[in-house]
Design an enzyme around this catalytic site. Structure first.
Site, PDB file in Angstrom:
ATOM      1  N   ARG A 136       0.850  -1.196   0.000  1.00 29.18           N
ATOM      2  CA  ARG A 136       0.000   0.000   0.000  1.00 29.18           C
ATOM      3  C   ARG A 136       0.891   1.255   0.000  1.00 29.18           C
ATOM      4  NH1 ARG A 136      -1.965   0.063   6.390  1.00 29.18           N
ATOM      5  NH2 ARG A 136      -0.193   1.277   7.097  1.00 29.18           N
ATOM      6  N   GLY A 137       0.254   2.396  -0.076  1.00 26.19           N
ATOM      7  CA  GLY A 137       0.959   3.667   0.074  1.00 26.19           C
ATOM      8  C   GLY A 137       2.039   3.896  -0.970  1.00 26.19           C
ATOM      9  N   ASP A 178       5.725  -7.914   2.043  1.00 26.52           N
ATOM     10  CA  ASP A 178       4.950  -7.105   2.993  1.00 26.52           C
ATOM     11  C   ASP A 178       4.304  -8.030   4.015  1.00 26.52           C
ATOM     12  OD1 ASP A 178       3.710  -3.926   2.428  1.00 26.52           O
ATOM     13  OD2 ASP A 178       2.915  -5.095   4.092  1.00 26.52           O
ATOM     14  N   ASN A 217      11.453   0.038   1.183  1.00 24.05           N
ATOM     15  CA  ASN A 217      10.441   1.072   1.420  1.00 24.05           C
ATOM     16  C   ASN A 217       9.681   0.904   2.729  1.00 24.05           C
ATOM     17  OD1 ASN A 217       8.019   2.939   0.529  1.00 24.05           O
ATOM     18  ND2 ASN A 217       7.149   0.921   0.940  1.00 24.05           N
ATOM     19  N   TYR A 248      11.669   7.888  15.254  1.00 28.91           N
ATOM     20  CA  TYR A 248      11.486   7.784  13.799  1.00 28.91           C
ATOM     21  C   TYR A 248      12.600   8.555  13.079  1.00 28.91           C
ATOM     22  CZ  TYR A 248       9.197   8.295   9.215  1.00 28.91           C
ATOM     23  OH  TYR A 248       8.913   8.275   7.874  1.00 28.91           O
ATOM     24  N   LYS A 266      15.579   7.148  10.543  1.00 34.87           N
ATOM     25  CA  LYS A 266      15.707   7.588   9.147  1.00 34.87           C
ATOM     26  C   LYS A 266      17.060   8.245   8.882  1.00 34.87           C
ATOM     27  CE  LYS A 266      11.713   6.156   7.612  1.00 34.87           C
ATOM     28  NZ  LYS A 266      11.648   5.097   6.578  1.00 34.87           N
ATOM     29  N   GLY A 278       8.556  14.221   2.115  1.00 29.77           N
ATOM     30  CA  GLY A 278       8.046  15.151   3.122  1.00 29.77           C
ATOM     31  C   GLY A 278       6.792  14.587   3.744  1.00 29.77           C
ATOM     32  N   VAL A 301       3.494  12.913   2.937  1.00 25.53           N
ATOM     33  CA  VAL A 301       2.814  12.237   1.826  1.00 25.53           C
ATOM     34  C   VAL A 301       1.523  11.620   2.348  1.00 25.53           C
ATOM     35  CG1 VAL A 301       3.040  10.495   0.014  1.00 25.53           C
ATOM     36  CG2 VAL A 301       5.066  11.731   0.815  1.00 25.53           C
TER      37      VAL A 301
END
Ligand code: NAD
Length: 254
Positions: free
Chosen positions: A25-26, A46, A94, A160, A164, A191, A193
């Site tokens: 997804r996404g 996934d 991802n 988080y 990253k 940014g 999303v």
């Protein structure tokens, strides 16, 4: 203003074999669809079986159910996907999760979980995929999803943001060590999303505020990111490696 529809004019990825984690997804699903639209054969890994199977069926690809926080399952799932594809040219790391908590209240368990899903699997998949790329004669590209939080921080997101920032550093080392094999590695720093990520706490006030931080006056859509991922996966990006590209509508400019 909405995002223009995807218009892949050239099949830049014909014959390429891609694996995308978190492709159910996404942003990940948008990347799967875009890579396939540009000619790649794609497998996705996934946790989410139903949407994962649907995306895979839509692109004639393969879905492999994997919890990426499980290292052995990740190694086995990726090996299975690569065997099915007959190798790998493009790895897109991802999958990720987001949690909010004030710095002084972050439980160490949440810190560890963030790194166990956002960062550690990227090392594992990079090791497995790069060994296969090298064994098959070298060449290939790795695209890691970081975040603007990895560069700019983010109040309420220390764990988080730190996970990253680690992705950005891992990407640079990957580029440094694997460039001699013809393997490139870059990361994307999206940014804000509009996906399921953060949707449970999203308000219209948040969206208005964050839109105002972009000179373009809007938030991102998954296809804003997938278009850049497809470019990075293509021969057009052959001389790019070790970079962290902002896909933020100008919210971040460094
Ligand atoms: P999303 O929540 O919509 O999708 C994430 C996907 O990762 C889901 O399909 C989920 O099932 C999968 N996933 C999560 N944990 C997993 C696990 N343990 N094993 C296997 N799969 C797992 O999120 P998104 O917005 O599409 O985010 C994609 C990437 O982009 C993430 O790395 C995220 O941190 C990054 N990002 C997103 C934004 C944003 O605003 N949405 C901004 C910057 C960066």
């Amino acid at each position: 203003m909405s995002t223009p529809p995807v218009t892949a004019t050239a099949a830049r990825l014909t014959g390429k074999r891609a694996v995308v984690t978190g492709g159910a997804r996404g942003i990940g699903a948008a990347i799967v669809r875009r890579l396939a639209a540009e000619g790649a054969t794609v497998a996705l890994l996934d946790l989410l079986s139903d949407p994962g199977e649907t995306v895979a069926a839509d692109v004639g690809g393969r879905f492999v159910p994997v919890d990426l926080s499980d290292t052995e399952a990740t190694r086995a799932g990726l090996a299975d996907a690569m065997d099915d594809l007959g190798g790998i040219d493009i790895l897109v790391n991802n999958a990720g999760i987001l949690r909010f908590s004030p710095l002084l209240e972050i439980p160490v368990e949440d810190w560890d979980l963030m790194f166990a899903i956002n960062t550690r699997p990227m090392l594992v998949t990079t090791q497995v995929a790069a060994r296969r790329m090298i064994r098959d004669g070298g060449a290939g590209t790795i695209i890691n999803l970081a975040s603007m939080a990895g560069k700019a921080g983010g109040a309420g997101q220390a764990h988080y943001a730190a996970s990253k920032a680690a992705v950005i550093a891992l990407t640079r080392v990957t580029a440094l060590e694997l460039g001699c094999h013809g393997i490139t590695a870059n990361c994307l720093c999206p940014g804000y999303v509009l996906t399921e990520m953060g949707a449970d706490t999203r308000t219209s006030e948040d969206m208005e505020l964050w839109s105002s931080y972009s000179p373009l006056g809007r938030l991102g859509e998954p296809d804003d990111v997938s278009a850049v991922a497809a470019f990075l996966a293509s021969p057009d990006a052959a001389y790019l490696t070790g970079q962290a590209f902002n896909v933020t509508g100008g919210m971040v400019m460094h």
